[in-house]
Design a protein around this motif. Structure first.
Motif, PDB file in Angstrom:
ATOM      1  N   ARG A  43       0.739  -1.135   0.007  1.00  0.00           N
ATOM      2  CA  ARG A  43      -0.105   0.224   0.099  1.00  0.00           C
ATOM      3  C   ARG A  43       0.880   1.250  -0.001  1.00  0.00           C
ATOM      4  NH1 ARG A  43      -4.806   0.093   3.955  1.00  0.00           N
ATOM      5  NH2 ARG A  43      -5.188   2.028   2.837  1.00  0.00           N
ATOM      6  N   ASN A  83       2.390   1.495  -3.605  1.00  0.00           N
ATOM      7  CA  ASN A  83       1.450   2.078  -4.677  1.00  0.00           C
ATOM      8  C   ASN A  83       1.010   3.330  -4.389  1.00  0.00           C
ATOM      9  OD1 ASN A  83       1.582  -0.576  -6.005  1.00  0.00           O
ATOM     10  ND2 ASN A  83       0.147  -1.572  -4.896  1.00  0.00           N
ATOM     11  N   SER A  84       0.653   3.676  -3.109  1.00  0.00           N
ATOM     12  CA  SER A  84       0.329   5.211  -3.010  1.00  0.00           C
ATOM     13  C   SER A  84       1.349   6.258  -2.812  1.00  0.00           C
ATOM     14  CB  SER A  84      -0.993   4.887  -1.839  1.00  0.00           C
ATOM     15  OG  SER A  84      -0.112   5.099  -0.615  1.00  0.00           O
TER      16      SER A  84
END
Length: 110
Positions: free
Chosen positions: A76, A79-80
Motif C-alpha cells: 500500500r 502503490n500510494s
C-alpha cells in the motif's frame, strides 16, 4: 507451600499491537472490507499474543500475522506513496518481529 515458579506473563506488547490493528480497521473504515480486514488481523494478532502468553515458543500465528500485514501494508505504501496509516502498521510489525526474534533467541530451549 512451595513456589511453582514464575508464571508466564501476558504478552502485553502483542495485545497492544492487536488493539492497534483492530482500531486502525475501525477508524479507517472506508468500506466493509477494510473494517473486516482490520478486525480479522487484529483478532489473529490477539490470538497470537494469547498463545505466546501460554507458551513463549508458540510464535507461528503471531509471525504469520505480522508478516502478512507488513507485506500488505508495504505494498500500500509502495502503490500510494503515502506513509500513513500503512507505514505505522509496517513499522509496528517490524518492531514486533524484532522483539519476537530477540525473545525466541534468548529463551531457553528444552
Amino acid at each position: 507451600m512451595q513456589d511453582s515458579g514464575p508464571l508466564v506473563p501476558l504478552h502485553y506488547l502483542g495485545f497492544g499491537y492487536a488493539a492497534l490493528v483492530a482500531t486502525g480497521g475501525i477508524i479507517g473504515y472506508n468500506s466493509v472490507p477494510y473494517l473486516a480486514a482490520g478486525l480479522f488481523f487484529g483478532s489473529l494478532a490477539g490470538l497470537g499474543a494469547y498463545q505466546l502468553s501460554q507458551d513463549p515458543r508458540n510464535v507461528w500465528v503471531f509471525l504469520a500475522t505480522f508478516g502478512t500485514l507488513a507485506d500488505i501494508m508495504g505494498m500500500r505504501i509502495y502503490n500510494s506513496g503515502k506513509f500513513m496509516p500503512a507505514g505505522l502498521i509496517v513499522g509496528a510489525s517490524l518492531l514486533m518481529v524484532a522483539k519476537l526474534g530477540i525473545s525466541v533467541l534468548n529463551s531457553p530451549h528444552p
